[in-house]
Design a protein around this motif. Structure first.
Motif, mmCIF file in Angstrom:
data_model
loop_
_atom_site.group_PDB
_atom_site.id
_atom_site.type_symbol
_atom_site.label_atom_id
_atom_site.label_comp_id
_atom_site.label_asym_id
_atom_site.label_seq_id
_atom_site.Cartn_x
_atom_site.Cartn_y
_atom_site.Cartn_z
ATOM 1 N N MET A 1 0.853 -1.169 0.000
ATOM 2 C CA MET A 1 0.000 0.000 0.000
ATOM 3 C C MET A 1 0.902 1.237 0.000
ATOM 4 O O MET A 1 1.777 1.355 0.854
ATOM 5 C CB MET A 1 -0.874 0.012 1.250
ATOM 6 N N VAL A 2 0.695 2.117 -0.955
ATOM 7 C CA VAL A 2 1.460 3.352 -1.054
ATOM 8 C C VAL A 2 0.487 4.497 -0.824
ATOM 9 O O VAL A 2 -0.529 4.604 -1.512
ATOM 10 C CB VAL A 2 2.132 3.495 -2.435
ATOM 11 N N TYR A 3 0.799 5.344 0.154
ATOM 12 C CA TYR A 3 -0.024 6.501 0.460
ATOM 13 C C TYR A 3 0.780 7.746 0.142
ATOM 14 O O TYR A 3 1.933 7.874 0.550
ATOM 15 C CB TYR A 3 -0.438 6.502 1.938
ATOM 16 N N MET A 4 0.175 8.683 -0.585
ATOM 17 C CA MET A 4 0.901 9.873 -1.014
ATOM 18 C C MET A 4 -0.063 11.045 -1.084
ATOM 19 O O MET A 4 -1.247 10.869 -1.362
ATOM 20 C CB MET A 4 1.514 9.597 -2.389
ATOM 21 N N ASP A 5 0.468 12.250 -0.853
ATOM 22 C CA ASP A 5 -0.404 13.414 -0.885
ATOM 23 C C ASP A 5 -0.391 14.131 -2.236
ATOM 24 O O ASP A 5 -1.022 15.155 -2.382
ATOM 25 C CB ASP A 5 -0.063 14.383 0.252
ATOM 26 N N SER A 6 0.289 13.585 -3.237
ATOM 27 C CA SER A 6 0.321 14.203 -4.556
ATOM 28 C C SER A 6 -0.768 13.594 -5.441
ATOM 29 O O SER A 6 -0.665 12.445 -5.883
ATOM 30 C CB SER A 6 1.685 14.010 -5.213
ATOM 31 N N THR A 7 -1.791 14.372 -5.727
ATOM 32 C CA THR A 7 -2.874 13.910 -6.594
ATOM 33 C C THR A 7 -2.341 13.565 -7.976
ATOM 34 O O THR A 7 -2.734 12.551 -8.561
ATOM 35 C CB THR A 7 -3.956 15.011 -6.717
ATOM 36 N N LEU A 8 -1.445 14.407 -8.490
ATOM 37 C CA LEU A 8 -0.884 14.186 -9.818
ATOM 38 C C LEU A 8 -0.200 12.826 -9.910
ATOM 39 O O LEU A 8 -0.504 12.022 -10.799
ATOM 40 C CB LEU A 8 0.125 15.298 -10.147
ATOM 41 N N VAL A 9 0.705 12.538 -8.989
ATOM 42 C CA VAL A 9 1.462 11.291 -9.036
ATOM 43 C C VAL A 9 0.554 10.086 -8.851
ATOM 44 O O VAL A 9 0.663 9.094 -9.587
ATOM 45 C CB VAL A 9 2.596 11.306 -7.985
ATOM 46 N N ILE A 10 -0.358 10.142 -7.890
ATOM 47 C CA ILE A 10 -1.267 9.017 -7.644
ATOM 48 C C ILE A 10 -2.114 8.728 -8.882
ATOM 49 O O ILE A 10 -2.265 7.576 -9.294
ATOM 50 C CB ILE A 10 -2.154 9.289 -6.411
ATOM 51 N N ASN A 11 -2.660 9.767 -9.504
ATOM 52 C CA ASN A 11 -3.482 9.554 -10.696
ATOM 53 C C ASN A 11 -2.660 9.029 -11.872
ATOM 54 O O ASN A 11 -3.163 8.257 -12.680
ATOM 55 C CB ASN A 11 -4.228 10.828 -11.076
ATOM 56 N N GLN A 12 -1.396 9.430 -11.967
ATOM 57 C CA GLN A 12 -0.545 8.885 -13.024
ATOM 58 C C GLN A 12 -0.223 7.416 -12.757
ATOM 59 O O GLN A 12 -0.253 6.594 -13.672
ATOM 60 C CB GLN A 12 0.736 9.717 -13.155
ATOM 61 N N LEU A 13 0.083 7.076 -11.511
ATOM 62 C CA LEU A 13 0.403 5.689 -11.182
ATOM 63 C C LEU A 13 -0.808 4.768 -11.307
ATOM 64 O O LEU A 13 -0.669 3.596 -11.655
ATOM 65 C CB LEU A 13 0.997 5.603 -9.772
ATOM 66 N N ASN A 14 -1.999 5.295 -11.030
ATOM 67 C CA ASN A 14 -3.217 4.513 -11.193
ATOM 68 C C ASN A 14 -3.704 4.504 -12.644
ATOM 69 O O ASN A 14 -4.764 3.963 -12.939
ATOM 70 C CB ASN A 14 -4.323 5.040 -10.271
ATOM 71 N N LYS A 15 -2.943 5.128 -13.520
ATOM 72 C CA LYS A 15 -3.235 5.196 -14.966
ATOM 73 C C LYS A 15 -4.527 5.953 -15.263
ATOM 74 O O LYS A 15 -5.162 5.732 -16.283
ATOM 75 C CB LYS A 15 -3.269 3.800 -15.577
ATOM 76 N N ASP A 16 -4.921 6.845 -14.338
ATOM 77 C CA ASP A 16 -6.079 7.701 -14.593
ATOM 78 C C ASP A 16 -5.680 8.903 -15.452
ATOM 79 O O ASP A 16 -6.479 9.403 -16.230
ATOM 80 C CB ASP A 16 -6.687 8.194 -13.272
ATOM 81 N N TRP A 17 -4.454 9.377 -15.270
ATOM 82 C CA TRP A 17 -3.917 10.490 -16.043
ATOM 83 C C TRP A 17 -2.651 10.024 -16.733
ATOM 84 O O TRP A 17 -1.944 9.138 -16.245
ATOM 85 C CB TRP A 17 -3.574 11.676 -15.139
ATOM 86 N N SER A 18 -2.318 10.666 -17.847
ATOM 87 C CA SER A 18 -1.066 10.324 -18.525
ATOM 88 C C SER A 18 0.038 11.276 -18.055
ATOM 89 O O SER A 18 -0.233 12.386 -17.586
ATOM 90 C CB SER A 18 -1.232 10.422 -20.042
ATOM 91 N N CYS A 19 1.276 10.830 -18.188
ATOM 92 C CA CYS A 19 2.426 11.668 -17.810
ATOM 93 C C CYS A 19 2.639 12.708 -18.897
ATOM 94 O O CYS A 19 2.666 12.384 -20.084
ATOM 95 C CB CYS A 19 3.681 10.816 -17.635
ATOM 96 N N SER A 20 2.833 13.954 -18.486
ATOM 97 C CA SER A 20 2.934 15.037 -19.460
ATOM 98 C C SER A 20 4.358 15.518 -19.703
ATOM 99 O O SER A 20 4.586 16.312 -20.588
ATOM 100 C CB SER A 20 2.064 16.209 -19.006
ATOM 101 N N SER A 21 5.307 15.051 -18.929
ATOM 102 C CA SER A 21 6.686 15.500 -19.138
ATOM 103 C C SER A 21 7.622 14.295 -19.199
ATOM 104 O O SER A 21 7.325 13.227 -18.664
ATOM 105 C CB SER A 21 7.127 16.437 -18.011
ATOM 106 N N GLU A 22 8.769 14.492 -19.863
ATOM 107 C CA GLU A 22 9.737 13.406 -19.991
ATOM 108 C C GLU A 22 10.282 12.981 -18.628
ATOM 109 O O GLU A 22 10.505 11.801 -18.383
ATOM 110 C CB GLU A 22 10.894 13.835 -20.906
ATOM 111 N N LYS A 23 10.487 13.951 -17.744
ATOM 112 C CA LYS A 23 11.023 13.629 -16.424
ATOM 113 C C LYS A 23 10.035 12.760 -15.643
ATOM 114 O O LYS A 23 10.408 11.767 -15.028
ATOM 115 C CB LYS A 23 11.348 14.898 -15.642
#
Length: 159
Positions: free
Chosen positions: A1-23
């Motif tokens: 279980m990974v808990y994080m306060d970054s909405t951006l990162v969590i949504n990217q890891l859950n494949k809800d959002w795509s990554c927008s930068s190369e980094k």
């Protein structure tokens, strides 16, 4: 279980959002490699208001205030991951020349030198920080150990 306060990162890891930068793509790819080392993994978002300790630590890291005793800070001098272009450049360079690998500086060295011979850096600020932080460390059988603040438990320091 990974808990994080970054909405951006969590949504990217859950494949809800795509990554927008190369980094971010590079970090995402590295995390996906690590997932194979676990039986299962879940990513959960924690609202910052419900995680005051992490929020307080992030504020300490982003401001240049005095670090309280018992909080260990390690400054990263370079990004911890290489972007795709950097990886391609490294691979190309390795094909052209034989690289000589130099050992990476070990963060423990400064504490060990100070504890053994009271050797300090030339920079006054770094010296004060080292002296202050070294109160939490001790050498046991040539191994650097960190003393926990309350329980007195010794934790082995590794690279």
């Amino acid at each position: 279980m990974v808990y994080m306060d970054s909405t951006l990162v969590i949504n990217q890891l859950n494949k809800d959002w795509s990554c927008s930068s190369e980094k971010m793509n590079a970090y995402y790819a590295e995390i996906r490699k690590l997932e194979g080392k676990f039986y299962g993994i879940e990513y959960h978002h924690v609202v910052r208001d419900q995680n005051q300790l992490a929020n307080h630590l992030s504020m300490l890291g982003s401001s240049h205030t005095v670090i309280p005793p018992g909080v260990f800070i390690q400054d990263l001098q370079a990004p911890s991951i290489k972007e795709d272009k950097e990886v391609e450049e490294v691979l190309l360079a390795e094909q052209l020349v034989l690289a000589v690998l130099l050992p990476v500086a070990d963060w423990r060295e400064q504490f060990i030198k100070y504890l053994i011979s009271a050797e300090v850096p030339a920079d006054k600020t770094k010296t004060e920080r080292l002296v202050h932080q070294s109160k939490l460390y001790m050498l046991v059988d040539d191994s650097l150990m960190r003393k926990s603040a309350k329980e007195g438990i010794l934790q082995k320091c590794i690279t």
